[in-house]
Motif scaffolding. Structure first.
Motif, PDB file in Angstrom:
ATOM      1  N   ALA A   1      -1.217  10.829 -10.612  1.00  0.00           N
ATOM      2  CA  ALA A   1      -0.614   9.623 -10.041  1.00  0.00           C
ATOM      3  C   ALA A   1       0.815   9.919  -9.573  1.00  0.00           C
ATOM      4  N   ILE A   2       1.571  10.604 -10.414  1.00  0.00           N
ATOM      5  CA  ILE A   2       2.960  10.929 -10.044  1.00  0.00           C
ATOM      6  C   ILE A   2       2.972  11.854  -8.827  1.00  0.00           C
ATOM      7  N   ALA A   3       2.085  12.862  -8.834  1.00  0.00           N
ATOM      8  CA  ALA A   3       2.030  13.813  -7.712  1.00  0.00           C
ATOM      9  C   ALA A   3       1.648  13.111  -6.409  1.00  0.00           C
ATOM     10  N   MET A   4       0.891  12.034  -6.503  1.00  0.00           N
ATOM     11  CA  MET A   4       0.452  11.291  -5.311  1.00  0.00           C
ATOM     12  C   MET A   4       1.528  10.304  -4.826  1.00  0.00           C
ATOM     13  N   GLY A   5       2.702  10.321  -5.446  1.00  0.00           N
ATOM     14  CA  GLY A   5       3.738   9.365  -5.054  1.00  0.00           C
ATOM     15  C   GLY A   5       3.546   8.023  -5.740  1.00  0.00           C
ATOM     16  N   GLY A   6       2.820   8.044  -6.845  1.00  0.00           N
ATOM     17  CA  GLY A   6       2.605   6.810  -7.592  1.00  0.00           C
ATOM     18  C   GLY A   6       3.303   6.849  -8.934  1.00  0.00           C
ATOM     19  N   VAL A   7       2.875   5.962  -9.810  1.00  0.00           N
ATOM     20  CA  VAL A   7       3.416   5.927 -11.174  1.00  0.00           C
ATOM     21  C   VAL A   7       2.272   5.790 -12.172  1.00  0.00           C
ATOM     22  N   THR A   8       2.587   6.063 -13.422  1.00  0.00           N
ATOM     23  CA  THR A   8       1.541   6.079 -14.451  1.00  0.00           C
ATOM     24  C   THR A   8       1.071   4.691 -14.839  1.00  0.00           C
ATOM     25  N   THR A   9       1.866   3.668 -14.516  1.00  0.00           N
ATOM     26  CA  THR A   9       1.451   2.317 -14.905  1.00  0.00           C
ATOM     27  C   THR A   9       1.888   1.257 -13.904  1.00  0.00           C
ATOM     28  N   GLY A  10       0.911   0.484 -13.454  1.00  0.00           N
ATOM     29  CA  GLY A  10       1.191  -0.585 -12.503  1.00  0.00           C
ATOM     30  C   GLY A  10       1.388  -1.929 -13.170  1.00  0.00           C
ATOM     31  N   GLU A  11       0.731  -2.103 -14.348  1.00  0.00           N
ATOM     32  CA  GLU A  11       0.865  -3.400 -15.006  1.00  0.00           C
ATOM     33  C   GLU A  11       0.702  -3.363 -16.523  1.00  0.00           C
ATOM     34  N   HIS A  12       0.033  -2.345 -17.067  1.00  0.00           N
ATOM     35  CA  HIS A  12      -0.193  -2.348 -18.517  1.00  0.00           C
ATOM     36  C   HIS A  12       1.054  -1.981 -19.312  1.00  0.00           C
TER      37      HIS A  12
END
Lengths: 481, 481
Positions: free
Chosen positions: B415-426
């Motif tokens: 997720a981090i490598a894709m430009g995301g983050v490990t948590t969106g809401e939890h």
């Protein structure tokens, strides 16, 4: 430090083209639109125009090591002395750093440097069918960096909220020159609950915690249709009721604006051709969305508001919409010209009050104005209770200047007493920090402890947003506010 | 301190009815829904159930003076160990403090204590034609206090944002027992830019900065109509494209959900009657608004998505909507039953990724699953990139438990490598703080300095949200995450 040395040092860091030290240059950075800046001249020691994170970081390291105040500035369109170096030092003009780095339409976001002009951004975004919804009155001149620093909003906050709602992440240079990225390093996600929400802490911090050097904003699909409804009321109390009834009808307009009798009079005197009906209040509703939705809501709002109003007119015709909106469009200018020898002042001009206290507040403001013999023109964003109350005085008359300041103070205290706050969107800057203790109570101590933690030497825009430390009552010594 | 003394002291403060110290009671506070809590038992020393600000303040003063950790807890429906006393100490159960103090419909807001259940709140608000838009899957059980602490969202974040967007102010008891009110003392205004934005700093702080004892929320008019559209895709890449094309069409649905092939299979095996079409992906769009708007957008989304999808069905009939939604409604349960001997684990289950990386990410997650021999069921909020990736393992098999943890770690890093983050809401809790340095870089230092400032003794929910201090790499020693 002597100014000469300061200028030399900054020239060494930035090159001489980015360092302004001529008297005339400095003078043009000594004011904004505030009443306080009318009565004082806050001339900075030097002005710089950095255009890279590295440059900003180097300057901050230098300022930190030498205990020099730094005041970031966008377009200078503020009304609170927020971008003025009231304690001297460096003004950092970020308006020339205006690169839109990437419109990432696939991910509904944009990355940009702080100096981008709001209207310019939305013009570019329109090519992709996208927009950044907040809509400040100063759209044509204000920078997005300034909007983020002040958490600006404007006409569309009822439905679309304020700037903070759209800020996904920021690059910030801290007072010590360190660079951080909030909302995730290299992040392009829209939803993110990882870590403390530093992004929203920096939004609205008015340059007191660091320099915003990059902004990542979430974008919305641009609605395809809009319409304007004008409603005329013979009783001021019907106006907030006509707002609430529309909400109760399940409808959230993009904006609901009010002109009370004082504003109606000001507009008709300034532009008799507009010929607004003489009434206690005029409300303007803006509805947006898809064409079917706008049609449905226009009819429904006409029906709901028609039960209260003396007259209602609804239009989706661009020409007629513009005519209906005309009165609101010129209100600020009209307010400035109510008197031949007078001028509208930006003081006590941005209160935000609960909807069910709008009528009472406007009546009391009329009384306060009478007491001081000063006219106050009332208009603004009634949909969210953010009313602009514009006193009109002769700014050349020292007695009126004093009375204007006292009147503004009473308006501010009234707003707090009504369960409101002294500022809905213009900000605190140097002109409203004296109300911080009344507004925030013990929470002010937490704000100050965070300020101390991030800016231990108090070099970031000192004297703004929060009352100066050591002043236990949270009162300000600033004059002319 | 001996537990016996601790219990006695708390009984002296709260009375014995509000202090739980029986082994069985404590055990029932030792878990939440997380994988980590499955593999560990975090039994608190004592549980208390205060029901006044004064009680909470007294307890915090006591805890502060005696260096005792305090972990606030709502319904315990979290998936991150957020409400578990992983370092022992006091669990403060706020779920019984569930008073809605005032529905201030005239000002479009509500004031309540932290234990109010989300669904219960919206039931009460519906009487006024109002609602609090965020819609977490745990609506029937989760508390609004927990939602604020975690900045929860759920199905409707695409259009309505997350909980933070609605929080106007909070009463917070600080770690030292002091009580502050954010967003203005006695304030009922909707718009407010006075002071640093402490409100939004506390939202999502997961109980690490103080105890939220009162919540003031902004409310929205409840939309009068809704509709559901189901679209079936033979190619996974068409799914994010069908999201983007709708945005490009000027339409923001209230929710856009995905079931990929793994989730479709899970649903059909769990409930063959639902009989979802075998496809690479199914998207469900929820549209809400006024009746005319929903009709228009339903037709328009059908047209737009129809250009890509193998099949599209749109309905505003309540019975049919519920049938179309049925597959999504049971996905979480279906995922939990993919294997006879298996169970869905909450680990690596809440990534948030940029929309243009959803396809690539889901494909890679399939590969990672294969590598570990573990099935992963993918579904969730594709409209904002927040995908729930549910690994299914045999939790009784120590080897699979180890593999499950390793797989979750790879999903987080992906997720981090894709430009995301490990948590969106939890949220982060105790299970994702090891990624904080990677996600936030130097901003983590600022988060930690704020934590230190507000909680100098580190007694507020220690070991959550941020990696423990002194751990320079921001890695965690927590096991089984």
């Amino acid at each position: 430090m002597q100014n000469e040395q300061l200028v030399k040092d900054l020239q060494a860091i930035l090159g001489s083209a980015k360092v302004l030290s001529e008297k005339l240059d400095l003078l043009s950075y000594s004011y904004d639109s505030s009443f306080m800046a009318r009565n004082n001249r806050f001339v900075p020691d030097v002005v710089i125009t950095p255009t890279s994170t590295e440059e900003v970081s180097k300057v901050m390291k230098y300022a930190f090591n030498n205990n020099i105040s730094v005041t970031p500035r966008g377009a200078g369109s503020g009304e609170t002395c927020g971008s003025l170096a009231i304690q001297g030092g460096i003004v950092m003009d970020l308006a020339t750093w205006d690169t839109i780095e990437e419109i990432d339409a696939e991910n509904m976001q944009v990355q940009m440097r702080p100096g981008v002009i709001h209207a310019e951004l939305n013009k570019r975004l329109a090519e992709y069918g996208l927009f950044f919804p907040p809509d400040p009155g100063s759209s044509q001149m204000c920078t997005v960096g300034g909007m983020v620093a002040n958490n600006s909003s404007g006409l569309r906050a009822v439905k679309y909220g304020t700037t903070e709602q759209y800020v996904l992440g920021l690059e910030v240079v801290l007072p010590n020159g360190e660079v951080i990225v909030t909302g995730g390093v290299n992040c392009r996600a829209i939803k993110n609950v990882s870590g403390l929400n530093l992004t929203k802490l920096f939004v609205g911090s008015e340059g007191t915690l660091g320099i915003i050097t990059k902004i990542r904003l979430r974008l919305w699909p641009k609605p395809k249709a809009r319409g304007i409804l004008m409603a005329v009321f013979n009783d001021l109390e019907q106006a907030p009721q006509a707002v609430l009834d529309v909400y109760k009808g399940g409808i959230l307009p993009s904006g609901i604006e009010i002109l009370d009798s004082s504003a109606i009079k000001a507009v008709n005197e300034y532009k008799p051709d507009i010929n607004l009906p003489n009434a206690e209040a005029i409300l303007l509703y803006e509805l947006d969305g898809n064409p079917a939705s706008v049609k449905w809501e226009g009819e429904e709002v006409s029906r709901i508001v028609g039960l209260l109003a003396a007259n209602v007119e609804w239009s989706t015709d661009p020409q007629r919409m513009s005519e209906l909106w005309q009165g609101r469009a010129v209100t600020a200018t009209a307010a400035a010209r109510v008197r031949e020898d007078g001028s509208r002042i930006f003081a006590g001009e941005d209160i935000s009050i609960p909807l069910n206290k709008v009528t009472e507040s406007l009546k009391k403001i009329k009384e306060i104005g009478k007491k001081y013999g000063i006219g106050v023109v009332n208009y603004g964003h009634i949909g969210d209770g953010n009313v602009h109350t514009a006193p009109v005085i002769n700014p050349e008359d020292p007695e009126e200047v004093k009375l204007g300041a006292a009147l503004a103070d009473e308006i501010h205290l009234l707003a707090i007493a009504m369960g409101g706050v002294t500022t809905g969107e213009h900000g605190v800057g140097a002109v409203r920090s004296q109300y911080a203790r009344k507004e925030h109570g013990a929470a002010l101590d937490v704000m100050q402890s965070i300020k101390r933690t991030l800016d231990p030497k108090n070099i970031m825009n000192p004297g703004k947003l929060l009352p100066e430390e050591g002043n236990k009552h949270g009162t300000s010594t600033s004059s002319g506010s």
